[in-house]
Design an enzyme around this catalytic site. Sequence first.
Site, PDB file in Angstrom:
ATOM      1  CG  ASP A  52      61.709  25.549 131.053  1.00 15.84           C
ATOM      2  OD1 ASP A  52      62.693  24.836 131.339  1.00 15.84           O
ATOM      3  OD2 ASP A  52      61.343  26.513 131.756  1.00 15.84           O
TER       4      ASP A  52
ATOM      5  CG  ASN B 246      65.379  23.564 133.914  1.00 14.79           C
ATOM      6  OD1 ASN B 246      64.765  24.250 133.099  1.00 14.79           O
ATOM      7  ND2 ASN B 246      66.685  23.607 134.042  1.00 14.79           N
TER       8      ASN B 246
ATOM      9  CG  ASP C  57      65.882  27.416 132.559  1.00 12.51           C
ATOM     10  OD1 ASP C  57      64.942  27.057 131.818  1.00 12.51           O
ATOM     11  OD2 ASP C  57      67.076  27.173 132.300  1.00 12.51           O
TER      12      ASP C  57
ATOM     13  CG  ASP D  51      65.052  21.997 129.275  1.00 14.35           C
ATOM     14  OD1 ASP D  51      64.404  20.970 129.019  1.00 14.35           O
ATOM     15  OD2 ASP D  51      64.721  22.820 130.169  1.00 14.35           O
TER      16      ASP D  51
ATOM     17  CG  ASP E 277      71.339  24.165 112.406  1.00 19.51           C
ATOM     18  OD1 ASP E 277      72.033  24.588 111.465  1.00 19.51           O
ATOM     19  OD2 ASP E 277      70.144  24.494 112.569  1.00 19.51           O
TER      20      ASP E 277
ATOM     21  CG  ASP F 288      73.527  28.581 109.600  1.00 14.89           C
ATOM     22  OD1 ASP F 288      72.297  28.693 109.587  1.00 14.89           O
ATOM     23  OD2 ASP F 288      74.303  29.544 109.824  1.00 14.89           O
TER      24      ASP F 288
ATOM     25  CD  GLU G 101      69.953  28.973 105.979  1.00 17.99           C
ATOM     26  OE1 GLU G 101      69.053  29.751 106.325  1.00 17.99           O
ATOM     27  OE2 GLU G 101      71.131  29.087 106.397  1.00 17.99           O
TER      28      GLU G 101
ATOM     29  CG  HIS H  70      65.165  28.958 112.896  1.00 17.63           C
ATOM     30  ND1 HIS H  70      65.376  28.072 111.855  1.00 17.63           N
ATOM     31  CD2 HIS H  70      66.301  29.658 113.015  1.00 17.63           C
ATOM     32  CE1 HIS H  70      66.591  28.244 111.371  1.00 17.63           C
ATOM     33  NE2 HIS H  70      67.187  29.201 112.067  1.00 17.63           N
ATOM     34  CG  ASP H  71      66.137  31.920 109.945  1.00 17.35           C
ATOM     35  OD1 ASP H  71      66.371  32.198 111.134  1.00 17.35           O
ATOM     36  OD2 ASP H  71      66.946  31.330 109.199  1.00 17.35           O
TER      37      ASP H  71
END
Length: 559
Positions: free
Chosen positions: A21, A23, A25, A29, A98, A199, A256, A328-329
């Site tokens: 990150d 910035n 928040d 990003d 993706d 995907d 995928e 990520h899954d």
Amino acid sequence: MERKWWKEGVVYQIYPRSFYDSNGDGIGDLQGIIRKLDYLKKLGVNIIWLSPVYSSPNDDNGYDISNYRQIMAEFGTMQDMERLIAEMHKRGMKIIMDLVVNHTSDEHPWFIESRSSRDNPYRDYYIWRKGKDDQPPNNWGSRFGGSAWEYDQTTGEYYLHLFSRKQPDLNWENPRVREEVYDMMRWWLDKGIDGFRMDVINMISKVKGLPDGRIKKGEKYSKDDSYYINGPRVHEYLQEMNKRVLSHYDIMTVGETPGVTPEIARKYVDFDRNELNMLFHFELMEIDRQSTKWKPRKWRLTELKEIFTKWYEGLKEKGWNSLYMSNHDQPRMVSRFGDDRKYRVESAKMLATLLHTLPGTPYIYQGEEIGMTNVAFETIADYRDIETLNWYREKKKEGVPEEKIMAAIHRTSRDNARTPVQWDDSPNAGFTGGVPWIKVNPNYKEINVSRALKDPDSIFYYYRKLIKLRKENPVIVYGDYKLILAEDENIYAYLRRLENDSLLVILNFFTRPARFHLPEDIEYGDKELLISNYPVEKNEGIREIPLRPYEARIYRLKK
Ligand code: TEU
Ligand code: CA
């Protein structure tokens, strides 16, 4: 074998929300990625796959896209994206995006139009059906729980969503939908990106008539996915996509594809069929589960070896394999297939050795290179993943005890892989100066990038060495593969051979010590140790080796 950059490269997957990150928040990003490119360059990876960065209401963290030609405001701007592409190319890296086109967000303008009336020109962009006596059109279950159909008041019909109700499935039967997708792909390729990870690309064609699926006792909705996986027109669509778009660029594609065997995979990746370059199959991901991912199953090493061996044999000379053990899954690789406590470092290195020396292109998931582990948040309030939250609610309703539910979530939730990358030992692991969108793993003081970079024995430097070995030794990329000691339940060992070059890989897969015996028929004059995760005596023979927990070695065998 034809040489290709995507066969020789190593891919690194970034899940932007959790990467860095810039910035404060609390959300990773694009500028954050740019700042860390030199870190990735140092690791040696040369292809970056970005999980979705398009505009999205984030029902499924960007896998629900509301505008394919815009960057998600939280991640930055299109200018940031162009800058990111340029910065990667400047460093000799390729960038893969993706491509999520089985479905869009329900907030995509196409869907907003589509749902507005039955005769809207966009109606047929999605899959609408009438209900059956107040019930959905068929019994299909959504992969995220509940029915795969959502009733829409405005027009009194249901739309299909294989994932969340905010992810309506596109109707690929409609040629206009396909044209829109191809246009959009060209638009990105013309911006200079180097390929796509597609995907659930084998779900885009559904069986005609959308018949009911098989149902198991006690189930309300069918989990039978045979009516939309590898559907009747999927190859027609992919060949069309290839002809119209892919074949005009020097790019890489990886689909995928849950539910494919090597025989089925050949149809997607056979060099002569002109569809895709590689697939992500799920056979390894399913080795440790029963009918659902939430129910564990004991696995044996011979099963794991069979999977990799079968995929090598199945695609040999005809197609190309991809190699991954997490994303990520999925849970974290070291927690799942190694030991995330006492032998975390050793087992992470052993698994990395496998990943980088099997035939195929390796994919590293962010944080794996420092041995990041699963997380176990005490309360469901700390979880963010829609699949996890839906399943929790469902099980609560069924009366399953809280501890049982949480134990399954700790083992298998997708959030295991989605906690922020641990950069250093400052608050929030240096990921953000603000409040992170999901908590960091409390083990960040011990496991972090800054520490790894200071330790020459770290997992990071071991990965770097493996990547370098791969780059310098064509045998690792293009050589053949021969499994040895096939029946051994502790040791995974194999040979890679290209012309006169021959490598021997030896991996002890568990904590228990094991004894390696080199089969009699493998002859060699001299040997050279290329890498190992323990110190090895210079003159040690290799006919018989006592292996320490998770020990890994690669030798070059010389005539
Ligand atoms: O995942 C595809 C998929 O089949 C998932 O249902 C997968 O089996 C599940 O996440 C395992 O727990 C892809 C993306 O990788 C995933 O992040 C998305 O949520 C999904 O498609 C929908 O776009
Ligand atoms: Ca941010």
